[in-house]
Scaffold this motif. Structure first.
Motif, PDB file in Angstrom:
ATOM      1  N   MET A  39      68.635  89.070  16.239  1.00 58.92           N
ATOM      2  CA  MET A  39      70.271  88.889  15.412  1.00 58.92           C
ATOM      3  C   MET A  39      69.811  90.516  14.190  1.00 58.92           C
ATOM      4  O   MET A  39      69.194  91.050  13.410  1.00 58.92           O
ATOM      5  CB  MET A  39      70.056  88.192  14.620  1.00 58.92           C
ATOM      6  N   ASP A  65      72.195  91.061  21.661  1.00 54.17           N
ATOM      7  CA  ASP A  65      72.584  90.988  20.681  1.00 54.17           C
ATOM      8  C   ASP A  65      72.703  89.710  20.531  1.00 54.17           C
ATOM      9  O   ASP A  65      74.012  89.896  20.709  1.00 54.17           O
ATOM     10  CB  ASP A  65      73.860  92.412  20.608  1.00 54.17           C
ATOM     11  N   GLN A  67      74.406  86.816  19.291  1.00 51.70           N
ATOM     12  CA  GLN A  67      75.883  86.395  18.732  1.00 51.70           C
ATOM     13  C   GLN A  67      75.422  84.324  17.457  1.00 51.70           C
ATOM     14  O   GLN A  67      75.294  84.084  17.876  1.00 51.70           O
ATOM     15  CB  GLN A  67      77.172  85.626  19.426  1.00 51.70           C
ATOM     16  N   LYS A  68      75.437  84.971  16.379  1.00 49.42           N
ATOM     17  CA  LYS A  68      75.274  83.705  15.430  1.00 49.42           C
ATOM     18  C   LYS A  68      75.489  82.140  15.502  1.00 49.42           C
ATOM     19  O   LYS A  68      75.282  81.658  14.807  1.00 49.42           O
ATOM     20  CB  LYS A  68      74.274  84.178  14.053  1.00 49.42           C
ATOM     21  N   GLU A  69      76.744  82.656  15.674  1.00 45.20           N
ATOM     22  CA  GLU A  69      77.898  80.878  15.806  1.00 45.20           C
ATOM     23  C   GLU A  69      77.436  80.090  17.194  1.00 45.20           C
ATOM     24  O   GLU A  69      77.195  79.233  16.667  1.00 45.20           O
ATOM     25  CB  GLU A  69      79.085  81.550  16.660  1.00 45.20           C
ATOM     26  N   LYS A  70      76.428  80.685  17.782  1.00 48.74           N
ATOM     27  CA  LYS A  70      75.535  79.710  18.758  1.00 48.74           C
ATOM     28  C   LYS A  70      75.280  79.371  18.086  1.00 48.74           C
ATOM     29  O   LYS A  70      74.395  77.946  18.467  1.00 48.74           O
ATOM     30  CB  LYS A  70      75.080  80.262  20.390  1.00 48.74           C
ATOM     31  N   ASN A  83      67.431  82.724  13.210  1.00 52.14           N
ATOM     32  CA  ASN A  83      66.852  83.061  14.924  1.00 52.14           C
ATOM     33  C   ASN A  83      65.844  82.132  15.322  1.00 52.14           C
ATOM     34  O   ASN A  83      65.289  82.800  16.520  1.00 52.14           O
ATOM     35  CB  ASN A  83      66.013  84.414  14.143  1.00 52.14           C
TER      36      ASN A  83
END
Length: 301
Positions: A39, A65, A67-70, A83
């Protein structure tokens, strides 16, 4: 081809590189497909991680890469960054044809061949892992006393079973119900959810810091502690035992720096390295106040 998963961020990219090199140098006869999930990894770090693999002919590397939305639904617990949950998407990082994935925390180094790990038959177990001796986390994880608590820094995932069990959703459900008591987020959840569906690996495959301390795990006995230290396969620098901090006296600190020399981060110098701290490190052993054991020999090619 053996499948390896690392997850990292920019802060731990260097250590991911060191772990990668240690894996490849100590397992030259094996072939690896390595996936690094990050991330916010910089282009420079991604380039460096690829360079760690490019100098070997027994591995390929893919960087994902994430996606932090997950991570929106996953709770923020304690001081841990979200993370820490990235490994739970293991089923998405590898194809349906992949049966088994070895996950390694990036604060580990491999110091011997681990070829036997890839021969283990997981049967219908979801994962395999290494116990923490004398752990007292059972109530926190709703873990029955007859089962031992394991460390999640080294895991073998059975992807077929992980998918069948809907592993990620079960972990999320556990965390949402127990976010007030799950002090070690996904580790507690993995224990609480899959204690009946996991194989136990030998201590040598995840030798956490206490195995190298003078006064910890003594109840295992001198013979067993000696066996683990002499036959260690994977060293885990968990807790405050960070070898990249100069004042750390972990017996495998110099092995970390040996592998570091094979990475693009080879010029790294700890901020706390000084003549004063060098003397301090030596005095701790001379005065008998150092908590780490001093091994006659250490492993690692």
């Amino acid at each position: 081809m053996h499948n390896i998963l690392f997850t990292t961020d920019e802060k731990f990219a260097q250590h991911c590189g060191v772990c990668t090199v240690s894996l490849l140098k100590n397992n030259p006869r094996e072939r690896f497909s390595i996936v690094v999930v990050g991330m916010g990894l910089s282009e420079s770090s991604q380039k460096n991680l690829k360079a760690c693999v490019n100098c070997f002919d027994n591995a390929v590397l893919e960087i994902v890469d994430f996606q932090k939305e997950k991570l929106i639904d996953f709770p923020q617990i304690g001081h841990y960054q979200k993370n820490i949950y990235l490994r739970l998407w293991v089923d998405e990082f590898f194809g349906d044809d992949v049966e088994k994935v070895l996950y390694l925390d990036v604060d580990t180094i491999v110091v011997d061949s681990i070829s036997e790990l890839f021969e283990i038959d997981l049967k219908d177990n979801v994962l395999a892992s290494v116990n923490i001796p004398f752990a007292t986390s059972h109530n926190r994880c709703h873990l029955p006393l007859e089962y031992e608590y394991f460390n999640s820094g080294v895991l073998i995932f059975n992807l077929k079973q992980w998918r069948l069990e809907d592993g990620r959703q079960k972990i999320l459900d556990f965390l949402l119900k127990n976010s007030d008591i799950a002090l070690n987020p996904d580790q507690d959840a993995l224990n609480g959810v899959f204690y009946k569906k996991r194989l136990t690996l030998d201590y040598t495959y995840n030798a956490i810091t206490p195995f190298f301390k003078k006064e910890l795990f003594k109840k295992l006995g001198v013979r067993e502690l000696s066996r683990i230290r002499e036959n260690v396969k994977i060293v885990h620098f968990n807790g405050n035992a960070r070898p990249w901090i100069y004042t750390c006296n972990h017996p495998y600190q110099r092995v970390y720096f040996k592998y570091l020399k094979y990475t693009p981060w080879s010029s790294y110098i700890p901020e706390d390295k000084s003549v004063f701290n060098y003397i301090k490190k030596q005095l701790r052993f001379m005065l008998g106040i150092e908590s780490f054991v001093k091994l006659a020999t250490v492993k690692g090619k």
